[in-house]
Design an enzyme around this catalytic site. Structure first.
Site, PDB file in Angstrom:
ATOM      1  CG  ASP A 183      20.338  48.410  26.783  1.00  0.00           C
ATOM      2  OD1 ASP A 183      19.142  48.065  26.702  1.00  0.00           O
ATOM      3  OD2 ASP A 183      21.120  48.414  25.820  1.00  0.00           O
ATOM      4  CG  HIS A 185      20.498  44.235  25.160  1.00  0.00           C
ATOM      5  ND1 HIS A 185      20.668  43.091  24.414  1.00  0.00           N
ATOM      6  CD2 HIS A 185      21.287  45.174  24.582  1.00  0.00           C
ATOM      7  CE1 HIS A 185      21.519  43.314  23.439  1.00  0.00           C
ATOM      8  NE2 HIS A 185      21.912  44.582  23.515  1.00  0.00           N
ATOM      9  CD  GLU A 209      18.915  51.527  25.218  1.00  0.00           C
ATOM     10  OE1 GLU A 209      19.270  50.941  24.176  1.00  0.00           O
ATOM     11  OE2 GLU A 209      19.642  52.361  25.805  1.00  0.00           O
ATOM     12  CD  GLU A 235      18.867  48.563  20.862  1.00  0.00           C
ATOM     13  OE1 GLU A 235      19.624  47.667  20.446  1.00  0.00           O
ATOM     14  OE2 GLU A 235      19.031  49.141  21.955  1.00  0.00           O
ATOM     15  CG  ASP A 257      21.118  52.777  14.926  1.00  0.00           C
ATOM     16  OD1 ASP A 257      21.666  53.266  13.910  1.00  0.00           O
ATOM     17  OD2 ASP A 257      21.721  52.090  15.763  1.00  0.00           O
ATOM     18  CG  HIS A 284      20.759  52.275  19.246  1.00  0.00           C
ATOM     19  ND1 HIS A 284      21.181  51.489  18.186  1.00  0.00           N
ATOM     20  CD2 HIS A 284      21.019  51.553  20.367  1.00  0.00           C
ATOM     21  CE1 HIS A 284      21.658  50.355  18.647  1.00  0.00           C
ATOM     22  NE2 HIS A 284      21.573  50.366  19.967  1.00  0.00           N
TER      23      HIS A 284
END
Length: 381
Positions: A183, A185, A209, A235, A257, A284
């Site tokens: 990830d 992020h 990700e 996400e 998500d 997510h």
């Protein structure tokens, strides 16, 4: 049957649950939350409840249309998350009323079990190998980890080397028969992502990700075209319209998500849109029990589903765990890294209402950390 009451509960560690009650005693649960903005979403839920009270809960799609479109100003994480939790609760009511799981109403199961992955942190490189080994011992066949801690705007040699060392430690602990995902992020600039991902490629991550921030989705194609490593994102995308540019940019995995992207109704449509682009679905879900239950209902009915995130044991869960709010935690039992198909009606779980009511307001609102670069300027967390 009419909706008579909508309640919300802010519970540890950082979750918001909603309860929708009907006049014939059927109750549905949802999880509407933006991490770090639970109180704001709570207000939005009660504003949207004005559209629901007194109406037939089984008109799920009509309610979704009204909640998302009856105001001139639409969308955004707060509104779409409020809608998401209420949408989950309405599907829960419908399934309980009809006596079937939600995935049956979505067309029936296309699989018997769902593969899930576990989190192992990754901000600090020292404990990655041990953390991954523990998850392997617990039976998981896949893990996810952060690529880095705070990231410089243009990566140093040390930044890249630490990232590769983390990933190599994970691969060594996993062997060749298990998977790890990395990830980014949103901590990486586009240039950093293009530089970093080729160094991960020999270690064969399942996906990388969020290599760029959601506001830079127009640059995502530069990343996907620069690597053969599968790219995942989603996400912080909240609708089909948000996902379309990412799909067109060549992502391999869509990660809506269920507590942010409009709930079961919209994520099901996002999954269908992703299928047109030969993209897999990996919802997510670093959140609580209702969000996970809703994610699983979609997963069992979605042909292009890949793998499910879940937060049991995640580093965010301090003060409470996913299983604490369930009357029967066995519904989320993992066997060989998979969860079996739930057969109970609605979302397939029974929320421990007494525990939820007792926990309401017992923890301060969670806030994400604020990071800064060495020069004092803001850094992405």
């Amino acid at each position: 049957m009419k909706i008579t009451r909508v309640e919300t509960f802010a519970v540890p560690p950082r979750w918001l649950l909603c309860r929708v009650e009907t006049d014939d005693g059927v109750v549905g649960w949802g999880e509407p939350v933006v991490e770090g903005r639970a109180a704001t979403v709570r207000t939005a839920v009660h504003e949207l409840a004005e559209l629901l009270v007194g109406r037939d809960p089984l008109r799920v799609e009509d309610h979704w249309q009204l909640m998302t479109k009856a105001s001139f100003y639409r969308g955004g994480p707060v509104l779409s998350s409020a809608v998401a939790g209420l949408d989950q609760a309405l599907w829960d009511i419908a399934g309980k009323h009809l006596g079937v799981p939600v995935h049956v109403m979505l067309g029936g199961p296309v699989r018997d079990r769902v593969r899930a992955y576990s989190w192992v942190g990754g901000d600090e490189p020292g404990d990655v190998g041990e953390s991954v080994a523990a998850q392997v011992e617990a039976g998981f066949t896949a893990v996810k980890m952060n690529a880095s801690g705070r990231m410089n705007r243009l990566a140093t040699v040390r930044d890249i080397d630490l990232m590769v060392r983390r990933a190599a430690a994970a691969r060594a602990a996993l062997g060749d028969d298990r998977d790890f995902a990395v990830d980014f992020h949103g901590r990486f600039t586009t240039a950093n992502a293009r530089q970093a991902i080729p160094h991960l490629a020999p270690l064969r991550p399942l996906f990388v990700e969020e290599p760029v921030l959601p506001e830079h989705t127009h640059l995502l194609g530069e990343v996907t075209r620069s690597t053969t490593v599968p790219v995942a994102t989603g996400e912080r995308l909240f609708s089909r319209a948000d996902f379309l540019p990412a799909l067109q940019a060549g992502i391999a995995v869509a990660q809506p998500d269920l507590s942010h992207a409009g709930g079961i109704s919209e994520v099901r449509r996002i999954a269908s849109l992703a299928e047109v682009y030969d993209v897999q679905l990996a919802p997510h879900c670093p959140l609580g029990p209702v969000s996970l239950a809703a994610s699983l209902q979609v997963a069992f009915a979605t042909p292009n589903f890949l793998i499910q995130e879940q937060s049991i044991g995640i580093h965010y869960n301090k003060g409470a765990e996913v299983l604490d709010y369930l009357a029967d935690p066995e519904v989320f039992a993992f066997r060989d890294g998979h969860i079996d198909r739930p057969t109970a009606p609605g979302l397939g779980i029974e929320v421990d209402e007494a525990r939820v009511r007792a926990a309401d307001g017992s923890a301060p609102d969670w806030r994400g950390p604020v990071w800064r670069h060495d020069d004092g300027s803001f850094a992405e967390w």
